[in-house]
Scaffold this active site. Structure first.
Site, PDB file in Angstrom:
ATOM      1  N   LYS A  78       0.850  -1.192   0.000  1.00  0.00           N
ATOM      2  CA  LYS A  78       0.000   0.000   0.000  1.00  0.00           C
ATOM      3  C   LYS A  78       0.884   1.241   0.000  1.00  0.00           C
ATOM      4  O   LYS A  78       1.954   1.256   0.630  1.00  0.00           O
ATOM      5  CB  LYS A  78      -0.876  -0.046   1.260  1.00  0.00           C
ATOM      6  CG  LYS A  78      -1.885   1.078   1.399  1.00  0.00           C
ATOM      7  CD  LYS A  78      -2.745   0.846   2.650  1.00  0.00           C
ATOM      8  CE  LYS A  78      -3.769   1.934   2.879  1.00  0.00           C
ATOM      9  NZ  LYS A  78      -4.608   1.662   4.074  1.00  0.00           N
ATOM     10  N   SER A 153      -9.568   1.717   3.110  1.00  0.00           N
ATOM     11  CA  SER A 153      -8.682   2.495   2.286  1.00  0.00           C
ATOM     12  C   SER A 153      -7.679   1.682   1.491  1.00  0.00           C
ATOM     13  O   SER A 153      -7.109   2.182   0.521  1.00  0.00           O
ATOM     14  CB  SER A 153      -7.942   3.504   3.159  1.00  0.00           C
ATOM     15  OG  SER A 153      -7.076   2.852   4.068  1.00  0.00           O
ATOM     16  N   SER A 177      -9.639  -0.771   7.193  1.00  0.00           N
ATOM     17  CA  SER A 177      -9.087  -0.592   5.849  1.00  0.00           C
ATOM     18  C   SER A 177      -8.444  -1.802   5.213  1.00  0.00           C
ATOM     19  O   SER A 177      -8.163  -1.788   4.014  1.00  0.00           O
ATOM     20  CB  SER A 177      -8.070   0.543   5.852  1.00  0.00           C
ATOM     21  OG  SER A 177      -8.756   1.755   5.728  1.00  0.00           O
TER      22      SER A 177
HETATM   23  N1  GLN Z   1     -12.910   3.903   6.628  1.00  0.00           N
HETATM   24  C1  GLN Z   1     -12.241   4.200   7.857  1.00  0.00           C
HETATM   25  C2  GLN Z   1     -11.788   5.631   7.858  1.00  0.00           C
HETATM   26  O1  GLN Z   1     -12.011   6.293   6.896  1.00  0.00           O
HETATM   27  C3  GLN Z   1     -11.094   3.252   8.073  1.00  0.00           C
HETATM   28  C4  GLN Z   1      -9.866   3.643   7.383  1.00  0.00           C
HETATM   29  C5  GLN Z   1      -8.696   2.841   7.765  1.00  0.00           C
HETATM   30  O2  GLN Z   1      -8.820   1.787   8.391  1.00  0.00           O
HETATM   31  N2  GLN Z   1      -7.528   3.357   7.416  1.00  0.00           N
HETATM   32  O3  GLN Z   1     -11.238   6.100   8.826  1.00  0.00           O
END
Ligand code: GLN
Length: 477
Positions: A78, A153, A177
């Protein structure tokens, strides 16, 4: 010759051991798939020449190289994980063209164990999002339906694995994410216990929540990767000294006590087919001799607010370093120090990141700190205690990973609250620090996959993974 996407690392390793193909042929195969699937926009950058050269070097001494546990693993990372000498941008304009000065501990351990890094994958900007739509470099398409999001994400990582563009990928998980995009793309994603994997070299979003973890086609692959990258690291004081226990040593065929949270399953927002699937799995597990019981979790309404108060607070502080001076983007319109800060940050950060920085500074500001941040910390403790209480009587908690299957691109972008609700089932593990895995155990009548999430006690990954393998064998969607 490699003719089709290998089903697992194990399959790759045995093919390499039998000289069915070389590592270079394998890397070339994945590069070809990446090319053919360029429209998915999963990768921000492919390290083609380097990956081929590393594969060729390993091929010259392949049988010896196979002594390493991860030789054969062609890994995508990532774009918020540092890899020395390579760009890392957190999918943000503010870090565009920034180059890592060192390599994340987790990435280095995998390389040392034989993994080849094939490229960096797109994600939501600074890992803030659930659909990959906040990336400054365009949407990633879900490989199963290109009108839909891959989740986020770590959307590029999950899409890359699901489309067979690499053997596995790394993601980070602050509130889901890794697990949410794994659910929407039909692959396996593991968020380890907080403190299990070093965060050194992971671009911080909310430091008391963030964990690095693997996304792969099988539980076994996630386990192998997790076990190599986990463990104490002097560069991250929050890593635990507890030794990693291999999942392969955990007892198999054991009868477990599993709790499912009644409120999550009964909640109105859950797609009925996902609910039915959870009930079907519950009934089958009971028939196999496990105990599966509904437990109350009366705090469901507090999960998302607590998560977003605390993570935005931490994010606003972590992202203060992107000021147009230290690193990355600097506005060309700036004329003095203050306008350098203001313009660089306004032009460099996308809307969602700006929203969170503002929310975070608000909840931390004098006069509101006690009402929001400090209250949020207290609620976090209550949530954590409740989880630990449940897990003192049960081995695991079982929930859906996501309330629905992959949604359409653009469907949730105008309504941040709706987007935040996407995280309803996943944030609890981060709030409580617990390990959780999303397993592709469901297939919807709309043709799309969905995941079930299994959560375990702190540092109980060995049993979590071993039982996940049983679930994978019995219930794969
Ligand atoms: N969707 C969640 C957020 O926007 C989780 C994101 C993540 O785990 N990095 O914070």
């Amino acid at each position: 010759m490699v003719t089709e996407t290998p089903s697992s690392l194990k399959a790759i390793r045995s093919a390499l051991a039998q000289n069915n193909y070389t590592l270079k042929q394998l890397v070339a195969f994945y590069l070809g798939r990446i090319d053919k699937n360029a429209h998915l926009n999963a990768f921000l950058e492919v390290f083609a020449d380097e990956a081929l050269a590393n594969a060729e070097a390993a091929d010259s001494n392949l049988q010896a190289e196979l002594q390493k546990p991860l030789t054969g693993l062609v890994l995508a990372i990532k774009d918020n994980l540092c890899f020395k000498g390579h760009k890392v941008s957190a999918s943000s304009k503010i870090l565009e063209n920034f180059e890592s000065l060192y390599t994340a501990t987790a990435v280095q351990r995998l390389i040392d164990a034989g993994a080849i890094i094939i490229g960096r994958t797109s994600c939501d900007e600074f890992a803030m999002g659930s659909s990959n739509e906040t990336s400054a470099f365009g949407n990633v398409l879900n490989p199963l339906d290109s009108a839909r999001v891959p989740g986020g994400s770590s959307g590029g990582s999950a899409a890359a694995v699901a489309a067979g563009l690499c053997t596995a990928a790394l993601g980070t998980d602050t509130g889901g994410s890794i697990r949410q995009p794994s659910s929407l793309c039909g692959v396996v994603g593991l968020k380890p216990t907080y403190g299990r994997v070093s965060r050194y070299g992971a671009i911080a979003y909310a430091s008391s929540f963030d964990q690095i973890g693997p996304i792969a086609l099988t539980v076994d692959d996630t386990a192998l990767i997790y076990e190599v990258m986990g463990g104490k690291d002097d560069m991250d004081a929050t890593t635990s000294t507890k030794p990693i226990v291999s999942y392969s040593t955990a007892e198999t065929g054991k009868k477990y006590k599993i709790a499912y949270i009644k409120e999550t399953v009964e909640s109105e927002g859950l797609d009925p087919e996902i609910r039915e699937r959870l009930y079907a799995i519950r009934d089958a597990l009971v028939a196999q001799g496990h105990t599966v019981e509904a437990v109350d979790f009366p705090y469901l309404d507090y999960l998302i607010p607590t998560y977003y108060i605390l993570t935005t607070a931490e994010a606003s502080s972590n992202l203060a370093r992107y000021d147009g001076i230290h690193y990355g983007y600097r506005s060309t319109k700036a004329t003095d120090l203050e306008s350098t800060y203001k313009l660089s940050r306004s032009e460099g950060f996308g809307k969602e990141v700006q929203r969170r920085i503002m929310l975070g500074t608000f909840v931390l500001s004098a006069g509101y700190y006690d009402a929001y941040y400090s209250k949020g910390q207290k609620v976090r403790r209550i949530l954590r205690d409740k989880c630990n209480e449940i897990l003192s009587s049960y081995d695991f908690m079982l929930t859906p990973t996501t309330p629905s299957t992959a949604f359409k691109i653009g469907e949730n972008t105008s309504d941040p609250i709706k987007m935040y609700l996407e995280d309803i089932y996943t944030v609890l593990a981060n709030l409580a620090g617990l390990p959780a895995i999303s397993l592709p155990l469901g297939k919807h009548s709309n043709g799309l996959p969905f995941g079930m999430q299994l959560t375990a006690r702190n540092f109980d990954e060995a049993r979590l993974l071993q039982f996940s393998i049983e679930l994978e064998q019995n219930f794969k969607g």
